[in-house]
Design a protein around this motif. Structure first.
Motif, short mmCIF file in Angstrom:
data_model
loop_
_atom_site.label_atom_id
_atom_site.label_comp_id
_atom_site.label_asym_id
_atom_site.label_seq_id
_atom_site.Cartn_x
_atom_site.Cartn_y
_atom_site.Cartn_z
N GLU A 133 0.37 -1.29 0.15
CA GLU A 133 -0.43 -0.12 -0.33
C GLU A 133 1.90 1.43 -0.08
O GLU A 133 0.40 1.74 -0.68
N ASP A 134 2.19 0.94 0.96
CA ASP A 134 2.62 2.18 0.91
C ASP A 134 4.07 2.02 1.01
O ASP A 134 4.23 1.22 2.52
N PRO A 135 4.65 1.95 0.18
CA PRO A 135 6.02 1.35 0.29
C PRO A 135 7.25 1.57 1.43
O PRO A 135 8.03 1.64 1.95
N VAL A 136 7.23 3.14 1.36
CA VAL A 136 7.75 4.48 2.52
C VAL A 136 7.62 3.47 3.81
O VAL A 136 8.58 3.94 4.78
N ARG A 137 6.70 2.98 4.24
CA ARG A 137 5.88 2.10 5.80
C ARG A 137 7.82 1.17 5.34
O ARG A 137 8.12 1.07 6.81
N MET A 138 8.50 0.33 5.01
CA MET A 138 9.34 -0.32 4.72
C MET A 138 10.82 0.43 5.37
O MET A 138 11.32 0.84 6.00
N LEU A 139 10.82 2.36 4.74
CA LEU A 139 11.72 2.84 5.21
C LEU A 139 11.61 3.29 6.48
O LEU A 139 12.15 3.52 7.88
N ARG A 140 10.35 3.38 7.11
CA ARG A 140 9.43 4.02 8.14
C ARG A 140 10.28 2.70 9.37
O ARG A 140 10.85 3.13 10.38
N ALA A 141 10.08 1.62 8.79
CA ALA A 141 10.46 0.17 10.22
C ALA A 141 12.08 0.10 10.29
O ALA A 141 12.35 0.42 11.12
N VAL B 218 14.33 10.25 2.89
CA VAL B 218 15.61 9.95 2.81
C VAL B 218 16.49 10.83 4.71
O VAL B 218 17.04 10.75 4.43
N LEU B 219 15.70 12.28 4.15
CA LEU B 219 16.61 13.41 5.37
C LEU B 219 15.95 13.01 6.96
O LEU B 219 17.00 12.77 7.64
N LYS B 220 15.07 12.52 6.84
CA LYS B 220 13.56 11.77 7.46
C LYS B 220 15.04 10.33 8.83
O LYS B 220 15.28 10.04 9.62
N LEU B 221 15.79 9.85 7.46
CA LEU B 221 16.25 8.81 7.64
C LEU B 221 18.02 8.58 8.35
O LEU B 221 18.43 8.79 9.43
N LEU C 66 25.49 15.61 3.50
CA LEU C 66 25.36 14.85 3.97
C LEU C 66 25.00 13.59 2.25
O LEU C 66 25.74 12.91 1.79
N TYR C 67 23.98 14.29 1.24
CA TYR C 67 23.79 13.60 -0.05
C TYR C 67 25.46 13.97 -0.75
O TYR C 67 25.55 13.04 -1.23
N ALA C 68 26.30 14.87 -0.58
CA ALA C 68 27.21 15.42 -1.50
C ALA C 68 28.32 14.16 -1.37
O ALA C 68 29.37 12.98 -1.98
N ALA C 69 28.61 13.91 0.41
CA ALA C 69 29.26 12.70 0.93
C ALA C 69 28.65 11.22 0.09
O ALA C 69 29.06 10.04 0.05
N VAL C 70 27.26 10.68 0.37
CA VAL C 70 26.71 9.51 -0.27
C VAL C 70 27.44 9.12 -1.55
O VAL C 70 26.58 7.97 -1.69
N LEU C 71 27.26 10.03 -2.38
CA LEU C 71 27.70 9.89 -3.74
C LEU C 71 28.61 10.19 -3.78
O LEU C 71 28.91 10.20 -5.24
N TRP C 72 29.69 10.86 -2.82
CA TRP C 72 30.61 11.03 -3.50
C TRP C 72 31.31 9.78 -4.38
O TRP C 72 31.95 9.47 -5.13
N GLU C 73 31.68 8.72 -3.33
CA GLU C 73 32.33 7.46 -4.04
C GLU C 73 31.86 7.35 -5.90
O GLU C 73 33.22 6.99 -6.47
N PRO C 74 30.74 7.15 -5.89
CA PRO C 74 29.99 6.95 -7.75
C PRO C 74 31.27 8.52 -8.20
O PRO C 74 31.06 8.34 -9.64
N VAL C 75 30.37 9.70 -8.10
CA VAL C 75 31.21 10.52 -8.43
C VAL C 75 32.97 10.26 -8.72
O VAL C 75 33.38 11.05 -10.00
N ARG C 76 33.56 10.15 -8.16
CA ARG C 76 34.67 10.48 -8.19
C ARG C 76 35.27 8.77 -8.91
O ARG C 76 35.63 9.61 -9.35
N ARG D 225 21.31 10.45 -12.61
CA ARG D 225 20.75 9.40 -12.31
C ARG D 225 19.94 9.08 -10.85
O ARG D 225 19.19 8.83 -11.00
N GLN D 226 20.78 9.65 -10.32
CA GLN D 226 20.33 9.77 -8.61
C GLN D 226 18.70 10.10 -8.38
O GLN D 226 18.05 9.80 -8.15
N VAL D 227 18.53 11.27 -9.22
CA VAL D 227 17.47 12.00 -8.66
C VAL D 227 16.88 11.50 -9.64
O VAL D 227 14.74 11.40 -8.86
N GLN D 228 16.48 10.31 -10.47
CA GLN D 228 15.73 9.52 -10.62
C GLN D 228 14.15 8.94 -10.07
O GLN D 228 13.82 7.97 -9.63
N HIS D 229 15.69 8.57 -8.70
CA HIS D 229 15.21 7.63 -7.38
C HIS D 229 15.07 8.72 -6.60
O HIS D 229 13.78 8.15 -5.89
N VAL D 230 15.94 9.24 -5.98
CA VAL D 230 15.33 10.01 -4.38
C VAL D 230 15.75 11.73 -5.04
O VAL D 230 16.59 12.11 -5.12
#
Ligand code: ATP
Ligand code: MG
Length: 444
Positions: A192-200, A238-241, A305-315, A342-347
């Motif tokens: 019904e709401d896949p975001v509940r997986m992230l909330r879990a 993702v920010l809340k996560l 935070l986002y810069a850090a999480v995406l740094w390795e693919p960018v590098r 590519r990223q903004v198609q997901h988050v």
């Protein structure tokens, strides 16, 4: 009118058991721990003849002896009726209306009891093929309101009438056992709401709770459902996560349940194929830093935070481009663009964050260029501080030379006269940089 709770709804409920009511002397929620504004809203609604309850994270956190982040109010008054009770009230939300009662910068959200629209909608128009709810909820009774919520521990109601707590779904027992349990069939609720997986995952990490086995088991399978969630909503989630003070734990759990790859596919690929420890160390250190700042009530910027999480693919992408002969600056630009596209198609990541992210990334290679006026110019760049913090993390995780980071630390600390001395001997910028950048790029 659909704004009033309907009678005779109990036969639609997933459970026909009577709720348990925990009277005031048998629980620890004290009005002293409820915000003044939330109390005002509760009392004002009650005095106007409506039901008024605290619900959700506020009740959960109070029962755990934790300080709630915010207080949500649930009532049988319709949004329009709520608006009549409060002058300082705005109705928000086009699809489902909520009342926001304003007290300066503090906002108390007041929601009318609602039911799952499934109960009313005709078969066939309820949900998409994958089970996701398409229609919005409709007003309902307090019981229906309880059963449409996600976890049992989030469906407890603190009643301002007699200060009791009402539990329709077994939340009190789950709280005592430190357990997260979805209300109803877990797979159906995730669909019904896949975001509940992230909330879990978020609540498990934040509260140190276990996810009940029947709710945990579908997680690893259902990650692909996240692709059906609008990227803008995932940005908020993702920010809340990552901004709730348990980012490290959350990250590890997201990877454990194969959910991370649906949020940050390029990062997951880069981390999974890496022959070195530094990329994962880098992300973990960035998240640790964030957790420390959140716990100390210091501001954290999503861009960092986002810069850090995406740094390795960018590098890695930049290295490929450099190897293909593209010069450093355009290589970084192109790498950033391809990873972000590519990223903004997901988050989704709003421009107000991607711009500083690009700057943080783009400044990294300039740290190696210390000759002439270059170091001085870099020091005055508006994004210098964030870029330098980023460099420190890279150095601490073993991707960049520690010496370089230490030099920049000293360069900021010394008197201006000494700075001139420090930059002497760096006439030919950039050569040392190439060596160090390649240091960790492949099996040696
Ligand atoms: P936090 O401490 O992060 O605010 P919370 O439980 O209050 O935690 P909110 O996002 O503020 O989380 O939501 C308030 C309440 O609304 C939840 O406690 C839950 O009862 C309900 N809720 C929120 N999101 C969902 C969802 N996706 N599905 C069902 N119920 C939800
Ligand atoms: Mg909340």
């Amino acid at each position: 009118m659909a704004t009033q709770p309907k009678d005779g709804v109990t036969d639609l409920l997933p459970s026909t058991e009577t709720p348990s009511v925990i009277p005031r002397p048998e629980h620890i929620i004290s009005r002293a721990n409820i915000s003044e504004h939330a109390l005002k809203v509760l009392y004002r609604l009650k005095n106007a003849g409506y039901q008024a309850h605290l619900v959700g994270g506020g009740v959960r956190d109070l029962l755990l002896g934790r300080e709630p982040k915010d207080f949500d109010v649930a009532t049988d008054a319709s949004p329009e009726q709520v608006k009549q009770v409060f002058r300082n009230c705005r109705l928000i939300g086009r699809r489902f209306r909520l009342a926001h009662v304003h007290f300066g910068r503090d906002i108390i959200e007041v929601a009318t009891f609602r039911a799952k629209s499934d109960d009313q909608a005709g078969a066939g128009e309820r949900s998409a093929d994958n089970g996701m709810l398409l229609r919005d909820n409709v007003y309902g009774s307090i019981e229906e309101d309880a059963f449409r919520r996600d976890f049992t521990i989030n469906a407890l109601y603190y009643n301002i009438e007699d200060f009791s707590v009402t539990d329709y779904t077994g939340g009190i027992e789950d709280l005592a056992q430190g357990q997260l349990r979805l209300i109803g069939d877990p797979e159906e609720r995730y669909r019904e709401d896949p975001v509940r997986m992230l909330r879990a995952v978020r609540f498990a990490a934040k509260l140190g709770f276990n996810i009940a086995p029947e709710c945990e088991q579908p997680l690893t399978r259902l990650g692909p459902l996240l692709q059906g969630v609008p990227a803008a909503r995932l940005f908020e989630e993702v920010l809340k996560l990552f901004m709730a003070g348990s980012a490290v734990q959350t990250f590890e759990k997201l990877r454990h349940y194969n959910l991370f790859e649906h949020l940050f596919p390029a990062t997951e690929e880069a981390l999974a194929h890496e022959d070195h420890a530094f990329p994962i160390t880098f992300v973990l250190r960035a998240l640790e830093n964030t957790d420390r700042r959140v716990q100390a009530d210091k501001p954290v910027t999503p861009a960092f935070l986002y810069a850090a999480v995406l740094w390795e693919p960018v590098r890695l992408r930049q290295l490929e481009l450099l190897d293909a002969g593209v010069p450093e600056t355009p290589a970084m630009d192109q790498a950033a663009t391809s990873v972000l596209t590519r990223q903004v198609q997901h988050v989704a990541i709003p421009k107000r964050f991607t711009l500083p992210m690009r700057e943080i990334w783009g400044l990294q290679h300039r740290f190696a260029q210390r000759g002439g006026q270059r170091a001085f110019r870099l020091l005055t760049h508006p994004r210098f501080r964030a870029a330098y913090d980023f460099l420190l993390l890279r150095a601490e995780s073993g991707e960049e030379e520690l010496e370089l980071a230490e030099w920049w630390t000293r360069f900021q600390e010394v008197k201006p006269e000494e700075r001139a001395e420090m930059v002497q001997g760096f006439g030919g910028a950039g050569r040392r940089r190439r060596r160090s950048r390649r240091r960790n790029t492949g099996p040696e």
